[in-house]
Design a protein around this motif. Structure first.
Motif, PDB file in Angstrom:
ATOM      1  N   SER A  18      -2.509  12.523  14.535  1.00 24.81           N
ATOM      2  CA  SER A  18      -3.141  11.237  14.800  1.00 24.81           C
ATOM      3  C   SER A  18      -3.425  10.486  13.500  1.00 24.81           C
ATOM      4  CB  SER A  18      -4.437  11.457  15.582  1.00 24.81           C
ATOM      5  OG  SER A  18      -5.098  10.251  15.799  1.00 24.81           O
ATOM      6  N   LEU A  19      -3.931  11.197  12.512  1.00 29.31           N
ATOM      7  CA  LEU A  19      -4.227  10.580  11.221  1.00 29.31           C
ATOM      8  C   LEU A  19      -2.953  10.111  10.528  1.00 29.31           C
ATOM      9  CD1 LEU A  19      -6.204   9.869   8.943  1.00 29.31           C
ATOM     10  CD2 LEU A  19      -6.027  12.238   8.174  1.00 29.31           C
ATOM     11  N   LEU A  20      -1.961  10.976  10.443  1.00 27.43           N
ATOM     12  CA  LEU A  20      -0.712  10.612   9.772  1.00 27.43           C
ATOM     13  C   LEU A  20       0.069   9.573  10.581  1.00 27.43           C
ATOM     14  CD1 LEU A  20       1.059  11.142   7.307  1.00 27.43           C
ATOM     15  CD2 LEU A  20       2.210  12.932   8.619  1.00 27.43           C
ATOM     16  N   GLY A  21       0.064   9.700  11.896  1.00 28.68           N
ATOM     17  CA  GLY A  21       0.745   8.708  12.735  1.00 28.68           C
ATOM     18  C   GLY A  21       0.138   7.329  12.600  1.00 28.68           C
ATOM     19  N   GLY A  22      -1.189   7.264  12.554  1.00 29.08           N
ATOM     20  CA  GLY A  22      -1.853   5.978  12.339  1.00 29.08           C
ATOM     21  C   GLY A  22      -1.478   5.365  11.005  1.00 29.08           C
ATOM     22  N   PHE A  23      -1.375   6.196   9.983  1.00 30.64           N
ATOM     23  CA  PHE A  23      -0.954   5.707   8.665  1.00 30.64           C
ATOM     24  C   PHE A  23       0.478   5.203   8.710  1.00 30.64           C
ATOM     25  CE2 PHE A  23       1.288   6.542   4.684  1.00 30.64           C
ATOM     26  CZ  PHE A  23       0.580   5.707   3.834  1.00 30.64           C
ATOM     27  N   LEU A  24       1.373   5.992   9.287  1.00 35.75           N
ATOM     28  CA  LEU A  24       2.788   5.612   9.302  1.00 35.75           C
ATOM     29  C   LEU A  24       3.042   4.339  10.092  1.00 35.75           C
ATOM     30  CD1 LEU A  24       4.428   9.140   9.686  1.00 35.75           C
ATOM     31  CD2 LEU A  24       4.314   7.723   7.623  1.00 35.75           C
ATOM     32  N   THR A  25       2.292   4.120  11.167  1.00 36.10           N
ATOM     33  CA  THR A  25       2.498   2.896  11.946  1.00 36.10           C
ATOM     34  C   THR A  25       2.015   1.662  11.206  1.00 36.10           C
ATOM     35  OG1 THR A  25       0.383   3.141  13.100  1.00 36.10           O
ATOM     36  CG2 THR A  25       2.341   4.075  14.161  1.00 36.10           C
ATOM     37  N   GLN A  26       1.166   1.836  10.203  1.00 42.86           N
ATOM     38  CA  GLN A  26       0.627   0.701   9.441  1.00 42.86           C
ATOM     39  C   GLN A  26       1.344   0.495   8.107  1.00 42.86           C
ATOM     40  OE1 GLN A  26      -2.266  -1.405  10.093  1.00 42.86           O
ATOM     41  NE2 GLN A  26      -1.786  -0.754  12.160  1.00 42.86           N
ATOM     42  N   MET A  27       2.374   1.264   7.815  1.00 38.28           N
ATOM     43  CA  MET A  27       3.029   1.147   6.507  1.00 38.28           C
ATOM     44  C   MET A  27       3.662  -0.221   6.288  1.00 38.28           C
ATOM     45  SD  MET A  27       4.560   4.823   5.458  1.00 38.28           S
ATOM     46  CE  MET A  27       5.228   4.144   3.959  1.00 38.28           C
ATOM     47  N   LYS A  28       4.283  -0.789   7.309  1.00 35.38           N
ATOM     48  CA  LYS A  28       4.882  -2.116   7.171  1.00 35.38           C
ATOM     49  C   LYS A  28       3.784  -3.144   6.911  1.00 35.38           C
ATOM     50  CE  LYS A  28       8.146  -5.232   9.345  1.00 35.38           C
ATOM     51  NZ  LYS A  28       9.026  -5.469  10.487  1.00 35.38           N
ATOM     52  N   ALA A  29       2.672  -3.014   7.609  1.00 37.77           N
ATOM     53  CA  ALA A  29       1.549  -3.915   7.388  1.00 37.77           C
ATOM     54  C   ALA A  29       0.954  -3.715   5.999  1.00 37.77           C
ATOM     55  CB  ALA A  29       0.475  -3.697   8.460  1.00 37.77           C
ATOM     56  N   MET A  30       0.989  -2.493   5.479  1.00 36.93           N
ATOM     57  CA  MET A  30       0.490  -2.239   4.138  1.00 36.93           C
ATOM     58  C   MET A  30       1.317  -3.013   3.115  1.00 36.93           C
ATOM     59  SD  MET A  30      -0.004   1.356   2.054  1.00 36.93           S
ATOM     60  CE  MET A  30       1.732   1.626   1.777  1.00 36.93           C
ATOM     61  N   GLY A  31       2.622  -3.047   3.319  1.00 35.51           N
ATOM     62  CA  GLY A  31       3.493  -3.816   2.431  1.00 35.51           C
ATOM     63  C   GLY A  31       3.165  -5.297   2.467  1.00 35.51           C
ATOM     64  N   ALA A  32       2.737  -5.788   3.623  1.00 31.90           N
ATOM     65  CA  ALA A  32       2.382  -7.202   3.761  1.00 31.90           C
ATOM     66  C   ALA A  32       0.928  -7.462   3.376  1.00 31.90           C
ATOM     67  CB  ALA A  32       2.633  -7.653   5.200  1.00 31.90           C
ATOM     68  N   GLY A  33       0.166  -6.401   3.123  1.00 26.31           N
ATOM     69  CA  GLY A  33      -1.238  -6.572   2.755  1.00 26.31           C
ATOM     70  C   GLY A  33      -2.177  -6.770   3.925  1.00 26.31           C
TER      71      GLY A  33
END
Length: 117
Positions: A18-33
């Protein structure tokens, strides 16, 4: 006792997923800030904490051999993750550095669990 331990190991793995999946689903958003910590990430970290503490207790009751240094390091890493996620959970945007730190610490915790023997 072995069945109980195995059930909680499974729950511990669900927490890290759950923790890693939540991170991975937000990686594209992390690139966009625009990344943010999802409730799944907080609940996954809390699940890991509770099941991890219970696993230590169950293994101690079962006279299992435990590496207390490894458990302590994993606990410190998890508390750092939990602290970041909990403090920043209501923010609409999380800084890239803080978000990346949670992902890296999560992966570090996985590798400590798997590789440290």
């Amino acid at each position: 006792m072995d069945v109980l331990i195995n059930v909680f190991v499974g729950l511990h793995i669900i927490g890290i997923a759950s923790l890693l999946g939540g991170f991975l689903t937000q990686m594209k958003a992390m690139g966009a800030g625009t990344a943010r910590f999802t409730p799944a990430m907080l609940h996954g970290a809390l699940t890991m904490l509770v099941t991890g503490v219970l696993l230590v207790g169950f293994n101690e009751m079962n006279d299992g051999a435990l590496n207390h240094v490894k458990i302590g390091v994993k606990l410190v890493v998890l508390v750092a993750i939990l602290g970041l996620v909990y403090v920043k959970r209501d923010e609409e945007r999380v800084a890239k550095g803080a978000f990346a730190a949670v992902g890296l610490l999560t992966v570090l915790n996985i590798f400590i669990a798997v590789l440290w023997t």
